[in-house]
Enzyme design. Structure first.
Site, PDB file in Angstrom:
ATOM      1  CE  LYS A 205      -3.411   2.840   0.399  1.00 23.20           C
ATOM      2  NZ  LYS A 205      -4.235   3.203  -0.744  1.00 23.20           N
ATOM      3  CG  LEU A 251       2.937  10.474 -16.720  1.00 24.55           C
ATOM      4  CD1 LEU A 251       3.569   9.975 -18.021  1.00 24.55           C
ATOM      5  CD2 LEU A 251       4.049  10.896 -15.749  1.00 24.55           C
ATOM      6  N   GLY A 254       0.227  19.914 -12.925  1.00 18.92           N
ATOM      7  CA  GLY A 254      -0.754  20.773 -12.263  1.00 18.92           C
ATOM      8  C   GLY A 254      -0.209  21.304 -10.952  1.00 18.92           C
ATOM      9  CB  CYS A 261      -4.464   8.987   0.566  1.00 11.84           C
ATOM     10  SG  CYS A 261      -5.961   8.275   1.267  1.00 11.84           S
ATOM     11  NE  ARG A 328     -10.379  13.505   4.525  1.00 17.17           N
ATOM     12  CZ  ARG A 328     -10.612  12.231   4.828  1.00 17.17           C
ATOM     13  NH1 ARG A 328     -10.345  11.773   6.036  1.00 17.17           N
ATOM     14  NH2 ARG A 328     -11.111  11.403   3.923  1.00 17.17           N
TER      15      ARG A 328
HETATM   16  P1  NAD Z   1     -12.497   8.961   7.483  1.00 21.03           P
HETATM   17  O1  NAD Z   1     -12.000   9.990   8.392  1.00 21.03           O
HETATM   18  O2  NAD Z   1     -13.360   9.329   6.307  1.00 21.03           O
HETATM   19  O3  NAD Z   1     -13.324   7.858   8.312  1.00 21.03           O
HETATM   20  C1  NAD Z   1     -12.877   7.269   9.478  1.00 21.03           C
HETATM   21  C2  NAD Z   1     -14.079   6.968  10.370  1.00 21.03           C
HETATM   22  O4  NAD Z   1     -13.618   6.278  11.530  1.00 21.03           O
HETATM   23  C3  NAD Z   1     -14.804   8.212  10.877  1.00 21.03           C
HETATM   24  O5  NAD Z   1     -16.177   8.114  10.546  1.00 21.03           O
HETATM   25  C4  NAD Z   1     -14.587   8.182  12.401  1.00 21.03           C
HETATM   26  O6  NAD Z   1     -15.689   8.699  13.114  1.00 21.03           O
HETATM   27  C5  NAD Z   1     -14.411   6.692  12.635  1.00 21.03           C
HETATM   28  N1  NAD Z   1     -13.720   6.354  13.877  1.00 21.03           N
HETATM   29  C6  NAD Z   1     -12.614   6.905  14.433  1.00 21.03           C
HETATM   30  N2  NAD Z   1     -12.301   6.288  15.579  1.00 21.03           N
HETATM   31  C7  NAD Z   1     -13.226   5.316  15.778  1.00 21.03           C
HETATM   32  C8  NAD Z   1     -13.435   4.343  16.772  1.00 21.03           C
HETATM   33  N3  NAD Z   1     -12.629   4.248  17.821  1.00 21.03           N
HETATM   34  N4  NAD Z   1     -14.502   3.533  16.653  1.00 21.03           N
HETATM   35  C9  NAD Z   1     -15.339   3.620  15.595  1.00 21.03           C
HETATM   36  N5  NAD Z   1     -15.182   4.515  14.604  1.00 21.03           N
HETATM   37  C10 NAD Z   1     -14.135   5.351  14.680  1.00 21.03           C
HETATM   38  O7  NAD Z   1     -11.215   8.148   6.965  1.00 21.03           O
HETATM   39  P2  NAD Z   1     -11.027   7.376   5.575  1.00 21.03           P
HETATM   40  O8  NAD Z   1     -10.720   8.352   4.510  1.00 21.03           O
HETATM   41  O9  NAD Z   1     -12.142   6.412   5.402  1.00 21.03           O
HETATM   42  O10 NAD Z   1      -9.663   6.592   5.878  1.00 21.03           O
HETATM   43  C11 NAD Z   1      -9.601   5.483   6.732  1.00 21.03           C
HETATM   44  C12 NAD Z   1      -8.304   4.752   6.483  1.00 21.03           C
HETATM   45  O11 NAD Z   1      -8.277   4.256   5.137  1.00 21.03           O
HETATM   46  C13 NAD Z   1      -7.053   5.615   6.643  1.00 21.03           C
HETATM   47  O12 NAD Z   1      -6.023   4.839   7.124  1.00 21.03           O
HETATM   48  C14 NAD Z   1      -6.750   6.018   5.207  1.00 21.03           C
HETATM   49  O13 NAD Z   1      -5.390   6.317   5.009  1.00 21.03           O
HETATM   50  C15 NAD Z   1      -7.126   4.766   4.451  1.00 21.03           C
HETATM   51  N6  NAD Z   1      -7.482   4.965   3.047  1.00 21.03           N
HETATM   52  C16 NAD Z   1      -8.212   6.046   2.680  1.00 21.03           C
HETATM   53  C17 NAD Z   1      -8.558   6.208   1.344  1.00 21.03           C
HETATM   54  C18 NAD Z   1      -9.334   7.410   0.894  1.00 21.03           C
HETATM   55  O14 NAD Z   1      -9.338   7.689  -0.296  1.00 21.03           O
HETATM   56  N7  NAD Z   1     -10.004   8.124   1.785  1.00 21.03           N
HETATM   57  C19 NAD Z   1      -8.169   5.255   0.389  1.00 21.03           C
HETATM   58  C20 NAD Z   1      -7.447   4.144   0.811  1.00 21.03           C
HETATM   59  C21 NAD Z   1      -7.106   4.005   2.147  1.00 21.03           C
END
Ligand code: NAD
Length: 436
Positions: A205, A251, A254, A261, A328
């Site tokens: 990842k 590519l 911008g 992320c 974000r």
């Molecule tokens: P996000 O902030 O959108 O969602 C996270 C959720 O977790 C929130 O709703 C929050 O309230 C909840 N949360 C926090 N602590 C908690 C707990 N103790 N119990 C229950 N719920 C809890 O985050 P995201 O964008 O979904 O990212 C989550 C993970 O996935 C991160 O590690 C991120 O790097 C990874 N990721 C994100 C993406 C993306 O495009 N957003 C893509 C791939 C991987």
């Protein structure tokens, strides 16, 4: 059919939960944000993601998807528990793993039968070992468990499509026991399933996201050389992209990458590499070029307008990328903040992100459409490449602006066309037509 809980119902957790339900699994999404859970239970959707609302509603109606704020309920109802909570950056660039650790503790203290606990959050290599240690330590009922890693590769803006049609699924395990169940979850998605050890899975990842960020910074470095030499970055990217060893994706020159992320994953990878004794100077440069890209764009705005103070500037696009409302670390934030500091008045428009933007940037005039934003503007700045901006009525746009200056931070407009229509047009890495 597998009984699944997903802890963390954000961009990843909610979309994953809905897609797992769509292929027939029974899913309970857990979140400790009560307002979010209430909204979801009442039929609301907290984020904008194409296709998500229909998917959630259908699967809730058909009884395969539910929401709760009780981790106990989630764990009791499931055999496999995914962790999809935030892993934000700390001040030194390392990953804040306290959310993952807390959830691991909570799961461990309420589980009463064998569970597979899968980390879907993006974490530094070797986090799986720590999660397993934590679960073992807080395992009040002494039940058997396995820990696995299953990184998520979805892209915001097309997350549903990505999850329903993954290029591949990566599963990291420390024993063969959970593999059959994990494969059963992903079988309906008809994608190659790669089974590795947990560390390799975690590393895949970070290696992927950093490589994509590297491609973006690479073309942005080329764009800087194009600007200095009079070459054109579109032609260079086209010529590079047709080489099958390279490919055209990522590519696009911008104002650089943003979002929740790439910036954090690049700095987390640098940090964990450092801890493991490797100086990942290549990635340090990737991050530096990305920061520099916004500075170069701001300089272009200043060079073009000379004095920014008291000028009205229209900004099209606020989200960090198209088809999302996610603000974000959007590059638009730094650009707008800097222009505001220099005394500019900003009129902004984004198709989906204005509610989220208002909470962060209250001092803008938010407009109902691109033409309203451009009205009376002495320059128009493009920060996000929303598809609808590509088909704007350019003559109408020009007619409402006080000065026809366009600074296109995403290279969405055709330079020749813009110049022919009377705009003073600058892209990134593109030779200004009026200087030819
Ligand atoms: P996000 O902030 O959108 O969602 C996270 C959720 O977790 C929130 O709703 C929050 O309230 C909840 N949360 C926090 N602590 C908690 C707990 N103790 N119990 C229950 N719920 C809890 O985050 P995201 O964008 O979904 O990212 C989550 C993970 O996935 C991160 O590690 C991120 O790097 C990874 N990721 C994100 C993406 C993306 O495009 N957003 C893509 C791939 C991987």
């Amino acid at each position: 059919m597998v009984n699944i809980a997903i802890v963390g119902t954000g961009y990843v957790g909610l979309v994953t939960g809905a897609c797992f339900a769509e292929v027939g699994h029974r899913v309970v999404c857990v979140d400790n944000n009560r307002d979010k859970v209430k909204l979801l239970q009442g039929g609301g959707i907290p984020i904008y993601e194409p296709g998500l609302e229909d998917l959630v509603k259908r699967n809730v109606a058909e009884g395969r998807l539910q929401f709760t704020d009780s981790i106990q309920e989630g764990v009791d109802q499931s055999d496999v528990i995914f962790i999809a909570v935030p892993t934000p950056p700390q001040a030194d660039g390392s990953t804040d793993l306290s959310f993952v650790e807390k959830v691991a503790r909570e799961i461990s203290s309420v589980m009463t039968s064998y569970k597979i606990i899968v980390d879907k959050s993006t974490v530094p290599v070797r986090t799986g070992e720590k999660v397993a240690e934590t679960i073992k330590r807080y395992n009040e009922h002494g039940v058997d468990f396995d820990v696995a890693s299953n990184p998520e590769f979805l892209r915001e803006g097309c997350a549903v499509a990505d999850l329903m049609n993954p290029d591949r699924v990566v599963v990291g395990v420390s024993s063969p026991r959970p593999v059959t169940t994990l494969k059963a979850i992903y079988e309906p998605f008809d994608a190659p399933i790669i089974v590795t050890d947990i560390s390799s899975s975690e590393l895949i990842k970070h290696a992927c996201n950093s490589f994509l960020a590297l491609k973006i910074s690479y073309i942005n470095a080329i764009a800087a050389i194009c600007e200095a030499s009079g070459a054109d970055v579109d032609d260079v990217a086209h010529g590079m992209g047709l080489d099958q060893r390279i490919g055209r994706a990522f590519l696009d020159a911008g104002i650089g990458y943003g979002g929740s992320c790439f910036p954090k994953d690049v700095s987390a990878f640098i940090h964990i590499a450092d801890q493991l004794g490797y100086d990942f100077s290549l990635l340090k440069e990737v991050a530096r070029i990305n920061r520099h890209q916004v500075e170069r764009f701001l300089k272009r705005i200043h060079d073009t307008l000379w004095i920014v103070k008291d000028k009205t500037i229209a900004v099209l696009g606020l989200a960090f990328k198209p088809n999302t409302d996610d603000m974000r670390l959007a590059p638009s934030l730094e650009i707008i903040r800097s222009l505001l500091e220099d005394g500019a008045k900003i009129r902004a428009y984004d198709p989906k992100a204005m509610d989220n933007a208002r909470a962060i940037l209250p001092d803008l005039e938010y407009c109902s459409d691109p033409y309203a934003a451009a009205t009376g503007a002495e320059a128009l700045v493009v920060c996000t490449e929303w598809p609808e901006f590509r088909s704007l009525d350019l003559d109408r746009l020009r007619s409402v602006m006080t000065q026809p200056v366009v600074l296109d931070g995403r290279n969405i407009f055709n330079p020749q066309d813009m110049t022919a229509r009377g705009f003073i047009y600058y892209g990134v890495g593109r030779k200004p037509q009026h200087e030819r």
